[in-house]
Design a protein around this motif. Sequence first.
Motif, PDB file in Angstrom:
ATOM      1  N   CYS A 174       6.886  11.152   3.048  1.00  0.00           N
ATOM      2  CA  CYS A 174       6.439  12.539   2.874  1.00  0.00           C
ATOM      3  C   CYS A 174       7.142  13.204   1.702  1.00  0.00           C
ATOM      4  O   CYS A 174       6.512  13.877   0.874  1.00  0.00           O
ATOM      5  CB  CYS A 174       6.683  13.340   4.153  1.00  0.00           C
ATOM      6  N   LEU A 175       8.462  13.007   1.617  1.00  0.00           N
ATOM      7  CA  LEU A 175       9.218  13.623   0.530  1.00  0.00           C
ATOM      8  C   LEU A 175       8.822  13.043  -0.822  1.00  0.00           C
ATOM      9  O   LEU A 175       8.725  13.770  -1.818  1.00  0.00           O
ATOM     10  CB  LEU A 175      10.719  13.426   0.763  1.00  0.00           C
ATOM     11  N   THR A 176       8.584  11.734  -0.867  1.00  0.00           N
ATOM     12  CA  THR A 176       8.175  11.092  -2.128  1.00  0.00           C
ATOM     13  C   THR A 176       6.816  11.604  -2.582  1.00  0.00           C
ATOM     14  O   THR A 176       6.618  11.927  -3.765  1.00  0.00           O
ATOM     15  CB  THR A 176       8.131   9.564  -1.954  1.00  0.00           C
ATOM     16  N   LEU A 177       5.869  11.679  -1.646  1.00  0.00           N
ATOM     17  CA  LEU A 177       4.543  12.184  -1.985  1.00  0.00           C
ATOM     18  C   LEU A 177       4.612  13.634  -2.435  1.00  0.00           C
ATOM     19  O   LEU A 177       3.950  14.034  -3.409  1.00  0.00           O
ATOM     20  CB  LEU A 177       3.611  12.045  -0.777  1.00  0.00           C
ATOM     21  N   ALA A 178       5.418  14.435  -1.742  1.00  0.00           N
ATOM     22  CA  ALA A 178       5.557  15.843  -2.109  1.00  0.00           C
ATOM     23  C   ALA A 178       6.135  15.977  -3.512  1.00  0.00           C
ATOM     24  O   ALA A 178       5.677  16.810  -4.313  1.00  0.00           O
ATOM     25  CB  ALA A 178       6.447  16.568  -1.098  1.00  0.00           C
ATOM     26  N   TRP A 217       5.952  13.797  -5.956  1.00  0.00           N
ATOM     27  CA  TRP A 217       4.948  13.341  -6.922  1.00  0.00           C
ATOM     28  C   TRP A 217       3.891  14.419  -7.166  1.00  0.00           C
ATOM     29  O   TRP A 217       3.544  14.720  -8.313  1.00  0.00           O
ATOM     30  CB  TRP A 217       4.297  12.057  -6.424  1.00  0.00           C
ATOM     31  N   ILE A 218       3.384  15.015  -6.073  1.00  0.00           N
ATOM     32  CA  ILE A 218       2.376  16.071  -6.211  1.00  0.00           C
ATOM     33  C   ILE A 218       2.956  17.270  -6.944  1.00  0.00           C
ATOM     34  O   ILE A 218       2.301  17.866  -7.812  1.00  0.00           O
ATOM     35  CB  ILE A 218       1.846  16.493  -4.828  1.00  0.00           C
ATOM     36  N   ALA A 219       4.195  17.628  -6.622  1.00  0.00           N
ATOM     37  CA  ALA A 219       4.838  18.756  -7.303  1.00  0.00           C
ATOM     38  C   ALA A 219       4.979  18.473  -8.795  1.00  0.00           C
ATOM     39  O   ALA A 219       4.797  19.369  -9.632  1.00  0.00           O
ATOM     40  CB  ALA A 219       6.210  19.029  -6.681  1.00  0.00           C
ATOM     41  N   GLY A 220       5.286  17.223  -9.134  1.00  0.00           N
ATOM     42  CA  GLY A 220       5.447  16.867 -10.535  1.00  0.00           C
ATOM     43  C   GLY A 220       4.157  16.962 -11.332  1.00  0.00           C
ATOM     44  O   GLY A 220       4.144  17.501 -12.442  1.00  0.00           O
ATOM     45  N   TRP A 262       0.887  22.999  -1.622  1.00  0.00           N
ATOM     46  CA  TRP A 262       0.700  21.885  -0.702  1.00  0.00           C
ATOM     47  C   TRP A 262       1.921  20.974  -0.698  1.00  0.00           C
ATOM     48  O   TRP A 262       2.351  20.496   0.362  1.00  0.00           O
ATOM     49  CB  TRP A 262      -0.547  21.090  -1.082  1.00  0.00           C
ATOM     50  N   ALA A 263       2.487  20.732  -1.875  1.00  0.00           N
ATOM     51  CA  ALA A 263       3.703  19.921  -1.955  1.00  0.00           C
ATOM     52  C   ALA A 263       4.846  20.587  -1.198  1.00  0.00           C
ATOM     53  O   ALA A 263       5.630  19.917  -0.508  1.00  0.00           O
ATOM     54  CB  ALA A 263       4.090  19.698  -3.421  1.00  0.00           C
ATOM     55  N   LEU A 281       4.243  20.119   2.534  1.00  0.00           N
ATOM     56  CA  LEU A 281       4.558  18.757   2.960  1.00  0.00           C
ATOM     57  C   LEU A 281       6.072  18.548   3.056  1.00  0.00           C
ATOM     58  O   LEU A 281       6.562  17.868   3.968  1.00  0.00           O
ATOM     59  CB  LEU A 281       3.952  17.755   1.979  1.00  0.00           C
ATOM     60  N   THR A 282       6.820  19.143   2.140  1.00  0.00           N
ATOM     61  CA  THR A 282       8.278  19.042   2.181  1.00  0.00           C
ATOM     62  C   THR A 282       8.828  19.709   3.443  1.00  0.00           C
ATOM     63  O   THR A 282       9.680  19.136   4.141  1.00  0.00           O
ATOM     64  CB  THR A 282       8.899  19.704   0.940  1.00  0.00           C
ATOM     65  N   CYS A 283       8.357  20.907   3.743  1.00  0.00           N
ATOM     66  CA  CYS A 283       8.810  21.611   4.959  1.00  0.00           C
ATOM     67  C   CYS A 283       8.419  20.842   6.213  1.00  0.00           C
ATOM     68  O   CYS A 283       9.198  20.761   7.177  1.00  0.00           O
ATOM     69  CB  CYS A 283       8.219  23.017   5.000  1.00  0.00           C
ATOM     70  N   PHE A 284       7.223  20.256   6.199  1.00  0.00           N
ATOM     71  CA  PHE A 284       6.779  19.454   7.339  1.00  0.00           C
ATOM     72  C   PHE A 284       7.683  18.241   7.535  1.00  0.00           C
ATOM     73  O   PHE A 284       8.012  17.872   8.668  1.00  0.00           O
ATOM     74  CB  PHE A 284       5.339  19.002   7.125  1.00  0.00           C
TER      75      PHE A 284
END
Length: 218
Positions: free
Chosen positions: A16-20, A22-25, A37-38, A41-44
């Motif tokens: 989840c943190l990796t995907l968040a 990547w999306i944030a980047g 959304w990123a 996902l981080t808070c989740f």
Amino acid sequence: MGNAIPIAQLAVFLGCLTLAAWIAGISYGKDRGLAFWAGALTCFAVVYGFLSFELPMGPIFSVVLANVALACTLALLAECVLCWQNRRSLHGWVKLPVMVAIAGFLMLQDDPRGRIMLGAAVFASQSLLILMLLLQKRKQLRSTVLYLVEIGAALIACLFVLRAVFTLSGRQDVHPLVVSDHVQASTLLLSVISVMLLGLGFELLGGSMGDNEQTVET
């Protein structure tokens, strides 16, 4: 060994943190909806970590931080819906429940019953806000995924209201719904939130890709 972190839960948390990240980047300075959304996902991931790892922590972390992370997740989901609908942010309505969660859970660290009631009020109101936003522009619900988001918001609100009702009535026979040591959410609620996150993420990514294709064609 009793406090060892299960590998499967750790993999989900790190994923989840990796995907968040990547999306944030890829969305930084380009797509506000994907940035929200990123963040959601981080808070989740933080909430999932508190529920899954069960590490010995003080109430300032296991009660306050965990529940505030859940409030932030729902707040950022509301921001995602607003961005998807191309509407201005409702800053006060989105931020107020988070502020209430911070103050309330700080004061109720040692009051499990009070935490359940506060969580029901905060999280149910956030879910109803998401549902209201989707219902206001129902004609935009073009995909089945967004109907799932709508149903998920309604289900979360109902579950938190039920939790409050059962707590007030003194019933303990619905243990998974009423009792929570740390985060005011159960596995079912986290599953529903994860479906909402994935649904909104797909829609926001699809919209972003569509905009990029139009830009290239132009």
